[in-house]
Design a protein around this motif. Structure first.
Motif, short mmCIF file in Angstrom:
data_model
loop_
_atom_site.label_atom_id
_atom_site.label_comp_id
_atom_site.label_asym_id
_atom_site.label_seq_id
_atom_site.Cartn_x
_atom_site.Cartn_y
_atom_site.Cartn_z
N CYS A 1 59.11 83.89 47.20
CA CYS A 1 58.26 83.60 48.35
C CYS A 1 58.29 85.10 49.46
O CYS A 1 57.33 85.66 49.62
N ILE B 1 57.22 76.11 46.28
CA ILE B 1 56.63 77.36 46.84
C ILE B 1 55.73 76.90 48.10
O ILE B 1 55.83 77.54 49.31
N ILE C 1 56.14 77.98 52.09
CA ILE C 1 55.03 78.84 52.92
C ILE C 1 54.78 77.93 54.18
O ILE C 1 54.58 78.53 55.40
#
Length: 571
Positions: free
Chosen positions: A189, A237, A241
Protein backbone atom coordinates in the motif's frame (compact mmCIF):
# COMPACT_ATOMS: atom_id res chain seq x y z
CA UNK A 1 -38.23 1.69 -19.97
CA UNK A 2 -39.65 -1.58 -18.51
CA UNK A 3 -43.28 -0.48 -18.07
CA UNK A 4 -43.30 1.20 -21.49
CA UNK A 5 -41.71 -1.81 -23.21
CA UNK A 6 -44.25 -4.13 -21.55
CA UNK A 7 -47.20 -2.00 -22.65
CA UNK A 8 -45.86 -1.81 -26.22
CA UNK A 9 -45.34 -5.59 -26.37
CA UNK A 10 -48.92 -6.18 -25.16
CA UNK A 11 -50.33 -3.56 -27.56
CA UNK A 12 -48.50 -5.21 -30.48
CA UNK A 13 -49.85 -8.60 -29.28
CA UNK A 14 -46.31 -9.98 -28.91
CA UNK A 15 -47.11 -11.08 -25.33
CA UNK A 16 -50.35 -11.29 -23.32
CA UNK A 17 -51.36 -9.19 -20.33
CA UNK A 18 -50.98 -12.22 -18.08
CA UNK A 19 -47.43 -12.84 -19.32
CA UNK A 20 -46.54 -9.17 -18.71
CA UNK A 21 -47.88 -9.31 -15.13
CA UNK A 22 -45.96 -12.52 -14.48
CA UNK A 23 -42.76 -10.95 -15.88
CA UNK A 24 -43.19 -7.74 -13.85
CA UNK A 25 -43.64 -9.80 -10.68
CA UNK A 26 -40.48 -11.83 -11.49
CA UNK A 27 -38.64 -8.57 -12.22
CA UNK A 28 -39.74 -7.11 -8.87
CA UNK A 29 -38.50 -10.21 -7.03
CA UNK A 30 -35.23 -10.78 -8.89
CA UNK A 31 -34.38 -7.46 -10.56
CA UNK A 32 -33.00 -7.10 -14.08
CA UNK A 33 -34.46 -5.68 -17.28
CA UNK A 34 -37.97 -6.62 -18.37
CA UNK A 35 -36.67 -7.85 -21.76
CA UNK A 36 -34.24 -10.27 -20.05
CA UNK A 37 -36.95 -11.47 -17.65
CA UNK A 38 -39.31 -12.21 -20.57
CA UNK A 39 -36.50 -14.17 -22.27
CA UNK A 40 -35.74 -16.13 -19.05
CA UNK A 41 -39.42 -17.00 -18.65
CA UNK A 42 -39.44 -18.29 -22.23
CA UNK A 43 -42.11 -15.85 -23.47
CA UNK A 44 -39.72 -14.34 -26.03
CA UNK A 45 -36.30 -14.98 -27.52
CA UNK A 46 -33.39 -12.49 -27.37
CA UNK A 47 -33.89 -11.94 -31.08
CA UNK A 48 -37.61 -11.13 -30.64
CA UNK A 49 -36.80 -8.40 -28.09
CA UNK A 50 -34.07 -6.76 -30.19
CA UNK A 51 -36.12 -6.92 -33.40
CA UNK A 52 -39.12 -5.40 -31.62
CA UNK A 53 -37.04 -2.55 -30.13
CA UNK A 54 -35.44 -1.99 -33.52
CA UNK A 55 -38.84 -1.66 -35.25
CA UNK A 56 -40.41 0.38 -32.47
CA UNK A 57 -37.64 3.01 -32.15
CA UNK A 58 -36.29 3.00 -35.70
CA UNK A 59 -32.84 1.87 -34.53
CA UNK A 60 -30.97 -0.87 -36.48
CA UNK A 61 -30.64 -4.26 -34.77
CA UNK A 62 -27.30 -6.10 -34.82
CA UNK A 63 -26.12 -9.62 -34.09
CA UNK A 64 -22.82 -9.17 -32.26
CA UNK A 65 -21.76 -12.77 -32.94
CA UNK A 66 -21.04 -11.80 -36.55
CA UNK A 67 -19.53 -8.39 -35.81
CA UNK A 68 -15.79 -7.67 -35.53
CA UNK A 69 -15.25 -4.98 -32.87
CA UNK A 70 -12.56 -2.36 -33.46
CA UNK A 71 -10.07 -2.65 -30.54
CA UNK A 72 -9.08 1.04 -30.75
CA UNK A 73 -12.72 2.10 -30.33
CA UNK A 74 -13.11 -0.05 -27.21
CA UNK A 75 -10.47 2.13 -25.49
CA UNK A 76 -12.69 5.23 -25.87
CA UNK A 77 -15.14 3.99 -23.23
CA UNK A 78 -13.99 2.60 -19.85
CA UNK A 79 -14.98 -0.96 -18.98
CA UNK A 80 -16.98 0.23 -15.94
CA UNK A 81 -19.06 2.64 -18.05
CA UNK A 82 -19.74 0.00 -20.71
CA UNK A 83 -20.89 -2.44 -18.03
CA UNK A 84 -22.97 0.13 -16.13
CA UNK A 85 -24.94 1.25 -19.18
CA UNK A 86 -24.82 -2.17 -20.91
CA UNK A 87 -23.33 -0.71 -24.07
CA UNK A 88 -20.52 -1.78 -26.38
CA UNK A 89 -18.58 0.59 -28.65
CA UNK A 90 -18.39 -0.95 -32.12
CA UNK A 91 -16.85 1.41 -34.65
CA UNK A 92 -16.05 5.04 -35.40
CA UNK A 93 -16.42 6.91 -38.68
CA UNK A 94 -15.34 10.56 -38.60
CA UNK A 95 -17.01 12.18 -35.61
CA UNK A 96 -19.67 9.44 -35.24
CA UNK A 97 -19.32 6.57 -32.77
CA UNK A 98 -21.57 3.52 -33.21
CA UNK A 99 -22.54 1.79 -29.97
CA UNK A 100 -24.62 -1.31 -29.35
CA UNK A 101 -27.21 -0.79 -26.60
CA UNK A 102 -29.70 -2.93 -24.73
CA UNK A 103 -31.98 0.09 -24.27
CA UNK A 104 -31.94 2.49 -27.26
CA UNK A 105 -34.10 4.98 -25.30
CA UNK A 106 -31.45 5.56 -22.61
CA UNK A 107 -30.60 9.19 -23.41
CA UNK A 108 -28.58 9.53 -20.18
CA UNK A 109 -26.15 6.85 -21.39
CA UNK A 110 -25.87 8.47 -24.83
CA UNK A 111 -25.36 11.95 -23.32
CA UNK A 112 -22.69 10.65 -20.93
CA UNK A 113 -20.79 8.87 -23.70
CA UNK A 114 -21.08 11.84 -26.06
CA UNK A 115 -19.67 14.05 -23.27
CA UNK A 116 -16.94 11.54 -22.43
CA UNK A 117 -15.75 10.92 -26.00
CA UNK A 118 -16.73 14.11 -27.84
CA UNK A 119 -18.28 12.03 -30.65
CA UNK A 120 -21.85 11.95 -31.98
CA UNK A 121 -23.50 8.71 -30.88
CA UNK A 122 -25.20 6.37 -33.37
CA UNK A 123 -27.06 3.65 -31.40
CA UNK A 124 -27.82 0.14 -32.63
CA UNK A 125 -29.75 -2.35 -30.55
CA UNK A 126 -28.47 -5.79 -29.46
CA UNK A 127 -29.54 -8.37 -26.89
CA UNK A 128 -28.41 -8.02 -23.28
CA UNK A 129 -26.66 -11.42 -23.22
CA UNK A 130 -24.69 -10.71 -26.42
CA UNK A 131 -23.65 -7.22 -25.20
CA UNK A 132 -22.46 -8.52 -21.80
CA UNK A 133 -20.55 -11.35 -23.51
CA UNK A 134 -19.16 -8.82 -26.00
CA UNK A 135 -18.00 -6.51 -23.19
CA UNK A 136 -16.12 -9.32 -21.44
CA UNK A 137 -14.56 -10.46 -24.72
CA UNK A 138 -13.63 -6.95 -25.93
CA UNK A 139 -12.20 -5.66 -22.69
CA UNK A 140 -10.58 -8.97 -21.71
CA UNK A 141 -8.94 -9.64 -18.41
CA UNK A 142 -5.24 -9.59 -17.60
CA UNK A 143 -3.60 -12.46 -15.73
CA UNK A 144 -2.77 -12.24 -12.04
CA UNK A 145 0.80 -11.36 -11.22
CA UNK A 146 2.62 -12.62 -8.17
CA UNK A 147 2.95 -10.00 -5.39
CA UNK A 148 6.75 -10.35 -5.28
CA UNK A 149 6.98 -9.70 -9.03
CA UNK A 150 4.75 -6.66 -8.67
CA UNK A 151 6.96 -5.23 -5.95
CA UNK A 152 10.11 -5.93 -7.98
CA UNK A 153 8.72 -4.35 -11.15
CA UNK A 154 8.08 -1.07 -9.33
CA UNK A 155 11.14 -1.09 -7.07
CA UNK A 156 10.88 -0.89 -3.31
CA UNK A 157 12.73 2.34 -2.59
CA UNK A 158 10.79 5.42 -1.48
CA UNK A 159 8.22 3.53 0.60
CA UNK A 160 9.13 5.43 3.75
CA UNK A 161 5.67 6.66 4.69
CA UNK A 162 4.25 7.82 7.99
CA UNK A 163 0.81 9.04 8.94
CA UNK A 164 0.71 12.54 10.35
CA UNK A 165 0.95 12.52 14.18
CA UNK A 166 -2.74 13.06 14.89
CA UNK A 167 -3.79 10.20 12.59
CA UNK A 168 -1.14 7.87 14.01
CA UNK A 169 -2.44 8.38 17.57
CA UNK A 170 -6.00 7.59 16.54
CA UNK A 171 -4.90 4.52 14.61
CA UNK A 172 -2.92 3.21 17.60
CA UNK A 173 -6.21 3.01 19.52
CA UNK A 174 -8.03 1.20 16.76
CA UNK A 175 -8.42 -2.54 16.69
CA UNK A 176 -6.83 -3.11 13.30
CA UNK A 177 -7.61 -6.18 11.27
CA UNK A 178 -4.74 -8.64 11.39
CA UNK A 179 -4.53 -9.12 7.61
CA UNK A 180 -4.39 -5.40 6.92
CA UNK A 181 -1.54 -5.02 9.40
CA UNK A 182 0.77 -7.62 7.89
CA UNK A 183 4.10 -6.26 6.66
CA UNK A 184 3.74 -7.19 2.93
CA UNK A 185 0.30 -5.50 2.72
CA UNK A 186 1.49 -2.35 4.50
CA UNK A 187 4.55 -2.28 2.25
CA UNK A 188 2.50 -2.73 -0.93
CA UNK A 189 0.00 0.00 0.00
CA UNK A 190 2.86 2.39 0.87
CA UNK A 191 4.52 1.52 -2.43
CA UNK A 192 1.34 2.28 -4.43
CA UNK A 193 0.93 5.66 -2.69
CA UNK A 194 4.55 6.72 -3.19
CA UNK A 195 4.76 5.42 -6.75
CA UNK A 196 1.73 7.56 -7.66
CA UNK A 197 3.60 10.65 -6.46
CA UNK A 198 6.78 9.71 -8.32
CA UNK A 199 4.93 9.13 -11.57
CA UNK A 200 2.95 12.36 -11.26
CA UNK A 201 -0.44 10.61 -11.06
CA UNK A 202 -3.58 12.56 -10.20
CA UNK A 203 -5.70 9.51 -9.23
CA UNK A 204 -5.18 5.91 -8.10
CA UNK A 205 -7.83 3.32 -9.07
CA UNK A 206 -7.91 -0.03 -7.22
CA UNK A 207 -10.46 -2.28 -8.88
CA UNK A 208 -11.59 -5.83 -8.04
CA UNK A 209 -12.91 -8.05 -10.84
CA UNK A 210 -13.91 -11.72 -10.92
CA UNK A 211 -10.45 -12.98 -11.94
CA UNK A 212 -8.23 -9.95 -11.44
CA UNK A 213 -7.37 -7.14 -9.03
CA UNK A 214 -6.14 -4.16 -11.00
CA UNK A 215 -4.31 -0.99 -9.94
CA UNK A 216 -4.29 1.91 -12.39
CA UNK A 217 -2.91 5.46 -12.19
CA UNK A 218 -4.33 8.44 -14.06
CA UNK A 219 -1.25 10.18 -15.45
CA UNK A 220 -1.73 13.32 -17.54
CA UNK A 221 -5.44 12.55 -17.81
CA UNK A 222 -5.02 8.97 -19.12
CA UNK A 223 -5.46 5.80 -17.07
CA UNK A 224 -2.49 3.42 -17.19
CA UNK A 225 -2.42 -0.12 -15.76
CA UNK A 226 0.35 -0.31 -13.15
CA UNK A 227 0.01 -3.71 -11.51
CA UNK A 228 -2.26 -6.67 -10.80
CA UNK A 229 -1.71 -7.87 -7.21
CA UNK A 230 -2.92 -11.42 -6.42
CA UNK A 231 -6.68 -11.58 -6.08
CA UNK A 232 -6.49 -13.27 -2.65
CA UNK A 233 -5.06 -10.14 -0.99
CA UNK A 234 -7.69 -7.68 -2.30
CA UNK A 235 -9.64 -7.62 1.01
CA UNK A 236 -6.47 -7.00 3.02
CA UNK A 237 -5.46 -4.11 0.71
CA UNK A 238 -8.97 -2.60 0.93
CA UNK A 239 -8.94 -2.87 4.74
CA UNK A 240 -5.48 -1.27 4.95
CA UNK A 241 -6.50 1.71 2.82
CA UNK A 242 -9.76 2.10 4.79
CA UNK A 243 -7.86 2.05 8.08
CA UNK A 244 -5.47 4.72 6.81
CA UNK A 245 -8.46 6.85 5.68
CA UNK A 246 -10.26 6.28 9.01
CA UNK A 247 -13.23 4.57 7.37
CA UNK A 248 -15.41 1.78 8.75
CA UNK A 249 -13.77 -1.47 7.61
CA UNK A 250 -16.85 -3.51 8.53
CA UNK A 251 -19.14 -1.48 6.21
CA UNK A 252 -18.81 -3.00 2.77
CA UNK A 253 -22.29 -2.34 1.38
CA UNK A 254 -22.26 1.47 1.21
CA UNK A 255 -19.94 4.01 -0.44
CA UNK A 256 -17.62 5.85 1.98
CA UNK A 257 -15.43 8.95 1.71
CA UNK A 258 -12.32 9.74 3.71
CA UNK A 259 -8.91 11.32 3.61
CA UNK A 260 -5.34 10.13 4.11
CA UNK A 261 -2.74 12.68 5.22
CA UNK A 262 0.77 11.35 4.76
CA UNK A 263 4.30 12.50 5.39
CA UNK A 264 6.72 11.00 2.92
CA UNK A 265 10.46 11.01 2.46
CA UNK A 266 10.96 11.47 -1.25
CA UNK A 267 14.35 12.21 -2.81
CA UNK A 268 15.73 13.17 0.60
CA UNK A 269 12.94 15.70 1.23
CA UNK A 270 10.02 15.45 3.63
CA UNK A 271 6.74 15.98 1.79
CA UNK A 272 3.18 16.19 3.13
CA UNK A 273 0.54 14.69 0.88
CA UNK A 274 -3.22 14.58 0.93
CA UNK A 275 -5.23 11.74 -0.67
CA UNK A 276 -9.00 11.98 -1.01
CA UNK A 277 -10.36 8.43 -0.71
CA UNK A 278 -13.64 7.15 -2.10
CA UNK A 279 -14.83 3.54 -1.74
CA UNK A 280 -17.66 2.04 -3.76
CA UNK A 281 -19.22 -1.44 -3.49
CA UNK A 282 -18.96 -3.11 -6.92
CA UNK A 283 -19.80 -6.60 -8.14
CA UNK A 284 -16.61 -8.29 -6.93
CA UNK A 285 -15.69 -6.25 -3.83
CA UNK A 286 -14.98 -2.58 -3.21
CA UNK A 287 -13.43 -0.23 -5.72
CA UNK A 288 -11.18 2.44 -4.23
CA UNK A 289 -10.31 5.69 -5.98
CA UNK A 290 -7.80 8.05 -4.39
CA UNK A 291 -7.41 11.59 -5.70
CA UNK A 292 -3.93 12.89 -4.99
CA UNK A 293 -4.04 16.50 -3.85
CA UNK A 294 -0.50 17.79 -4.09
CA UNK A 295 -0.28 21.48 -3.15
CA UNK A 296 2.96 21.78 -5.11
CA UNK A 297 1.07 20.99 -8.31
CA UNK A 298 -1.58 23.67 -7.69
CA UNK A 299 -0.82 26.57 -9.99
CA UNK A 300 -2.22 29.81 -8.64
CA UNK A 301 -0.36 32.07 -11.05
CA UNK A 302 -2.92 32.84 -13.75
CA UNK A 303 -0.29 33.63 -16.37
CA UNK A 304 0.94 30.02 -16.16
CA UNK A 305 -2.41 28.30 -16.67
CA UNK A 306 -2.20 28.43 -20.47
CA UNK A 307 -4.56 31.30 -21.36
CA UNK A 308 -3.86 33.12 -24.62
CA UNK A 309 -2.94 36.70 -23.68
CA UNK A 310 -6.13 38.31 -25.04
CA UNK A 311 -8.28 35.65 -23.31
CA UNK A 312 -6.42 36.21 -20.03
CA UNK A 313 -6.97 39.98 -20.28
CA UNK A 314 -10.72 39.44 -20.74
CA UNK A 315 -10.87 36.94 -17.86
CA UNK A 316 -9.00 39.23 -15.46
CA UNK A 317 -11.23 42.15 -16.42
CA UNK A 318 -14.34 40.07 -15.56
CA UNK A 319 -13.12 38.77 -12.20
CA UNK A 320 -12.08 42.24 -11.06
CA UNK A 321 -15.61 43.59 -11.62
CA UNK A 322 -17.43 44.31 -8.34
CA UNK A 323 -20.45 42.14 -9.19
CA UNK A 324 -21.83 39.72 -11.78
CA UNK A 325 -21.29 36.05 -12.55
CA UNK A 326 -18.25 34.32 -14.04
CA UNK A 327 -18.74 30.67 -15.02
CA UNK A 328 -16.04 28.09 -15.74
CA UNK A 329 -17.29 25.05 -17.65
CA UNK A 330 -15.92 21.73 -18.81
CA UNK A 331 -16.00 18.00 -17.96
CA UNK A 332 -14.67 16.47 -14.74
CA UNK A 333 -10.89 16.72 -14.52
CA UNK A 334 -10.55 19.62 -16.95
CA UNK A 335 -8.86 21.93 -14.42
CA UNK A 336 -11.89 24.08 -13.49
CA UNK A 337 -11.00 24.06 -9.78
CA UNK A 338 -7.46 25.22 -10.52
CA UNK A 339 -8.74 28.12 -12.65
CA UNK A 340 -11.21 29.20 -9.96
CA UNK A 341 -8.63 28.91 -7.17
CA UNK A 342 -6.25 31.02 -9.26
CA UNK A 343 -8.97 33.66 -9.68
CA UNK A 344 -9.75 33.60 -5.94
CA UNK A 345 -6.05 33.80 -5.12
CA UNK A 346 -5.59 36.96 -7.19
CA UNK A 347 -8.74 38.50 -5.60
CA UNK A 348 -7.79 37.55 -2.04
CA UNK A 349 -7.11 40.83 -0.21
CA UNK A 350 -7.47 41.77 3.48
CA UNK A 351 -10.42 44.07 2.61
CA UNK A 352 -12.37 41.34 0.75
CA UNK A 353 -14.68 38.70 2.25
CA UNK A 354 -14.49 35.55 0.11
CA UNK A 355 -16.89 32.65 0.84
CA UNK A 356 -16.73 29.30 -0.97
CA UNK A 357 -19.13 26.33 -1.01
CA UNK A 358 -17.27 23.26 -2.26
CA UNK A 359 -17.89 19.54 -2.59
CA UNK A 360 -15.25 18.59 -1.61
CA UNK A 361 -12.82 21.29 -0.43
CA UNK A 362 -9.75 20.22 -2.41
CA UNK A 363 -7.16 22.72 -1.19
CA UNK A 364 -7.17 24.99 1.83
CA UNK A 365 -6.59 28.64 0.92
CA UNK A 366 -5.42 31.07 3.61
CA UNK A 367 -7.79 34.00 4.13
CA UNK A 368 -10.72 32.30 2.35
CA UNK A 369 -13.83 31.04 4.20
CA UNK A 370 -14.33 27.56 2.73
CA UNK A 371 -17.42 25.46 3.49
CA UNK A 372 -17.57 21.70 2.87
CA UNK A 373 -20.96 20.44 1.59
CA UNK A 374 -22.72 17.70 3.58
CA UNK A 375 -25.84 16.54 1.74
CA UNK A 376 -26.64 14.01 4.48
CA UNK A 377 -27.50 16.84 6.89
CA UNK A 378 -29.05 19.14 4.29
CA UNK A 379 -26.00 21.36 3.76
CA UNK A 380 -26.08 21.60 -0.04
CA UNK A 381 -25.01 24.38 -2.40
CA UNK A 382 -28.38 26.15 -2.20
CA UNK A 383 -28.44 26.08 1.64
CA UNK A 384 -24.83 27.31 1.84
CA UNK A 385 -25.53 30.11 -0.64
CA UNK A 386 -28.50 31.33 1.38
CA UNK A 387 -26.34 31.44 4.49
CA UNK A 388 -23.53 33.23 2.62
CA UNK A 389 -25.83 36.11 1.71
CA UNK A 390 -26.24 36.79 5.45
CA UNK A 391 -22.46 36.74 5.96
CA UNK A 392 -21.69 40.06 4.21
CA UNK A 393 -19.65 38.54 1.34
CA UNK A 394 -17.87 40.37 -1.49
CA UNK A 395 -17.06 37.29 -3.53
CA UNK A 396 -18.89 33.95 -3.53
CA UNK A 397 -17.58 30.75 -5.09
CA UNK A 398 -20.13 27.97 -5.66
CA UNK A 399 -18.47 24.63 -6.43
CA UNK A 400 -21.08 23.68 -9.03
CA UNK A 401 -24.48 24.84 -10.25
CA UNK A 402 -26.41 21.58 -10.40
CA UNK A 403 -30.05 22.62 -10.16
CA UNK A 404 -32.55 25.44 -10.58
CA UNK A 405 -32.51 26.40 -6.90
CA UNK A 406 -28.72 26.92 -6.76
CA UNK A 407 -28.74 28.73 -10.12
CA UNK A 408 -31.55 31.06 -9.01
CA UNK A 409 -29.85 32.07 -5.73
CA UNK A 410 -26.46 32.49 -7.44
CA UNK A 411 -27.95 34.74 -10.12
CA UNK A 412 -29.80 36.84 -7.53
CA UNK A 413 -26.54 37.23 -5.61
CA UNK A 414 -24.77 38.35 -8.82
CA UNK A 415 -27.50 40.92 -9.42
CA UNK A 416 -27.34 42.32 -5.89
CA UNK A 417 -23.74 43.45 -5.84
CA UNK A 418 -21.74 40.24 -5.35
CA UNK A 419 -19.16 38.65 -7.63
CA UNK A 420 -20.19 35.01 -8.08
CA UNK A 421 -17.79 32.40 -9.47
CA UNK A 422 -19.02 28.91 -10.29
CA UNK A 423 -18.73 25.87 -12.57
CA UNK A 424 -21.11 24.00 -14.86
CA UNK A 425 -20.75 20.82 -16.90
CA UNK A 426 -21.21 21.90 -20.52
CA UNK A 427 -19.26 21.33 -23.73
CA UNK A 428 -18.52 24.94 -24.62
CA UNK A 429 -19.06 28.55 -23.50
CA UNK A 430 -22.14 29.37 -25.69
CA UNK A 431 -23.91 26.12 -24.66
CA UNK A 432 -23.77 27.28 -21.03
CA UNK A 433 -26.35 30.00 -21.74
CA UNK A 434 -28.78 27.39 -23.15
CA UNK A 435 -28.09 25.12 -20.16
CA UNK A 436 -29.03 27.86 -17.66
CA UNK A 437 -32.26 28.55 -19.58
CA UNK A 438 -33.05 24.81 -19.68
CA UNK A 439 -32.69 24.81 -15.89
CA UNK A 440 -35.56 27.32 -15.82
CA UNK A 441 -33.71 30.65 -15.47
CA UNK A 442 -35.38 33.52 -17.37
CA UNK A 443 -33.37 34.85 -20.36
CA UNK A 444 -33.37 38.43 -18.98
CA UNK A 445 -31.79 37.20 -15.71
CA UNK A 446 -29.11 35.25 -17.59
CA UNK A 447 -28.38 38.23 -19.87
CA UNK A 448 -27.98 40.70 -17.03
CA UNK A 449 -26.12 38.56 -14.48
CA UNK A 450 -23.60 36.52 -16.50
CA UNK A 451 -20.53 38.59 -17.45
CA UNK A 452 -18.21 35.86 -18.67
CA UNK A 453 -18.09 32.15 -19.48
CA UNK A 454 -14.81 30.23 -19.75
CA UNK A 455 -14.87 26.73 -21.27
CA UNK A 456 -11.74 24.69 -20.73
CA UNK A 457 -10.06 21.37 -21.44
CA UNK A 458 -6.71 19.85 -20.50
CA UNK A 459 -4.50 18.36 -23.20
CA UNK A 460 -1.27 16.45 -22.76
CA UNK A 461 1.96 18.33 -23.36
CA UNK A 462 4.41 16.92 -25.90
CA UNK A 463 7.47 15.55 -24.05
CA UNK A 464 10.29 18.08 -24.31
CA UNK A 465 12.94 15.33 -24.25
CA UNK A 466 11.80 13.40 -27.32
CA UNK A 467 9.69 15.83 -29.33
CA UNK A 468 10.28 15.95 -33.07
CA UNK A 469 8.60 17.80 -35.91
CA UNK A 470 6.15 15.83 -38.06
CA UNK A 471 5.33 16.62 -41.66
CA UNK A 472 1.61 16.82 -42.38
CA UNK A 473 -0.12 17.42 -45.69
CA UNK A 474 -1.72 20.77 -46.42
CA UNK A 475 -5.12 19.08 -46.49
CA UNK A 476 -4.64 17.57 -43.01
CA UNK A 477 -3.74 20.98 -41.58
CA UNK A 478 -6.70 22.66 -43.29
CA UNK A 479 -9.02 19.89 -42.04
CA UNK A 480 -7.73 20.45 -38.51
CA UNK A 481 -8.83 24.09 -38.75
CA UNK A 482 -5.79 26.12 -39.80
CA UNK A 483 -6.24 28.99 -42.27
CA UNK A 484 -4.54 28.71 -45.67
CA UNK A 485 -2.48 31.88 -45.11
CA UNK A 486 -0.93 30.62 -41.86
CA UNK A 487 0.16 27.20 -43.12
CA UNK A 488 3.69 28.42 -43.88
CA UNK A 489 4.26 29.13 -40.17
CA UNK A 490 2.66 25.95 -38.84
CA UNK A 491 5.12 23.44 -37.33
CA UNK A 492 3.55 20.39 -35.68
CA UNK A 493 5.43 18.30 -33.10
CA UNK A 494 4.98 14.85 -31.66
CA UNK A 495 6.77 12.89 -28.93
CA UNK A 496 8.72 9.86 -30.12
CA UNK A 497 8.55 8.23 -26.68
CA UNK A 498 11.41 7.99 -24.19
CA UNK A 499 12.18 7.04 -20.58
CA UNK A 500 11.16 10.47 -19.27
CA UNK A 501 7.60 10.22 -20.63
CA UNK A 502 7.22 6.45 -20.08
CA UNK A 503 7.22 5.99 -23.90
CA UNK A 504 3.92 7.87 -24.28
CA UNK A 505 5.40 10.92 -26.04
CA UNK A 506 3.66 13.19 -23.52
CA UNK A 507 4.70 14.68 -20.19
CA UNK A 508 2.49 17.08 -18.21
CA UNK A 509 -0.62 18.93 -19.37
CA UNK A 510 -1.65 22.38 -20.51
CA UNK A 511 -5.04 24.10 -20.68
CA UNK A 512 -7.17 25.08 -23.69
CA UNK A 513 -9.48 28.02 -23.02
CA UNK A 514 -12.56 29.45 -24.74
CA UNK A 515 -13.33 32.81 -23.12
CA UNK A 516 -16.74 34.28 -24.01
CA UNK A 517 -17.28 37.81 -22.79
CA UNK A 518 -21.01 38.58 -22.58
CA UNK A 519 -21.15 41.87 -24.49
CA UNK A 520 -24.23 43.98 -25.27
CA UNK A 521 -24.57 42.31 -28.71
CA UNK A 522 -24.63 38.87 -27.06
CA UNK A 523 -27.09 40.09 -24.40
CA UNK A 524 -29.53 41.10 -27.13
CA UNK A 525 -29.25 37.63 -28.68
CA UNK A 526 -29.78 35.95 -25.27
CA UNK A 527 -32.91 38.07 -24.67
CA UNK A 528 -34.48 36.91 -27.94
CA UNK A 529 -33.67 33.26 -27.10
CA UNK A 530 -30.91 32.70 -29.69
CA UNK A 531 -29.49 29.18 -30.00
CA UNK A 532 -26.00 28.21 -28.79
CA UNK A 533 -24.94 28.07 -32.44
CA UNK A 534 -25.99 31.69 -33.09
CA UNK A 535 -24.30 32.82 -29.87
CA UNK A 536 -21.10 31.02 -30.84
CA UNK A 537 -21.11 32.58 -34.33
CA UNK A 538 -21.58 36.07 -32.87
CA UNK A 539 -18.93 35.52 -30.16
CA UNK A 540 -16.37 34.42 -32.80
CA UNK A 541 -17.22 37.54 -34.82
CA UNK A 542 -16.49 39.55 -31.67
CA UNK A 543 -13.05 37.92 -31.33
CA UNK A 544 -13.63 34.85 -29.13
CA UNK A 545 -10.88 32.22 -29.41
CA UNK A 546 -12.66 28.83 -29.49
CA UNK A 547 -11.39 25.70 -27.73
CA UNK A 548 -10.31 24.26 -31.09
CA UNK A 549 -8.49 27.48 -32.02
CA UNK A 550 -6.79 27.58 -28.60
CA UNK A 551 -5.64 23.99 -29.25
CA UNK A 552 -4.39 24.83 -32.74
CA UNK A 553 -2.35 27.74 -31.35
CA UNK A 554 -0.79 25.41 -28.76
CA UNK A 555 -0.09 22.72 -31.40
CA UNK A 556 1.51 25.36 -33.65
CA UNK A 557 3.81 26.44 -30.82
CA UNK A 558 4.84 22.84 -30.11
CA UNK A 559 3.11 22.57 -26.72
CA UNK A 560 0.74 19.76 -27.70
CA UNK A 561 -0.01 17.49 -30.67
CA UNK A 562 -2.85 17.71 -33.19
CA UNK A 563 -4.13 14.30 -31.99
CA UNK A 564 -4.62 15.72 -28.49
CA UNK A 565 -6.42 18.78 -29.88
CA UNK A 566 -8.70 16.58 -32.00
CA UNK A 567 -9.40 14.31 -29.00
CA UNK A 568 -10.51 17.15 -26.74
CA UNK A 569 -12.17 19.66 -29.10
CA UNK A 570 -14.56 19.78 -32.05
CA UNK A 571 -14.09 21.80 -35.21
Amino acid sequence: MSQRLGDLLVREKVITNEQLEQALKAQKDGGGRLGSVLVKLGFLSDEDVTNFLSRQYGVPAINLAYFEIDATVVKLIPYETAKRYQILPLSRVGSSLTIAMVDPTNVFAMDDIKFMTGFNIEPVVASESSIMAGIEKAYGSAQEEDLDKVMQSLGEEGTDVELSAQDAEELALADLEKAADEAPIVKLCNLILTEAVKRGASDIHMEPYEKEYRVRFRIDGMLQSIMSPPLKIKDAITSRIKIMAKLDISEKRLPQDGRIMLKMHLNGKKKTLDYRVSTLPVLWGEKIVMRLLDKENLRLDMTKLGFEQESLDKFEKAIFKPYGMVLVTGPTGSGKTNTLYSAISSLNQPDTNIMTAEDPVEFQLAGVNQVQMKDSIGLNFAAALRAFLRQDPNIILVGEIRDFETAEIAIKAALTGHLVLSTLHTNGAPETISRLMNMGIEPFLVATSVHMIVAQRLVRRVCAECKEEVQLSEKALLDAGYEKEELANVHIFKGKGCGTCNNTGYKGRCGLYEVMEVTDELRELILVGASALELKKKAIELGMITLRRSGLIKAMTGQTSLEEVARETVH
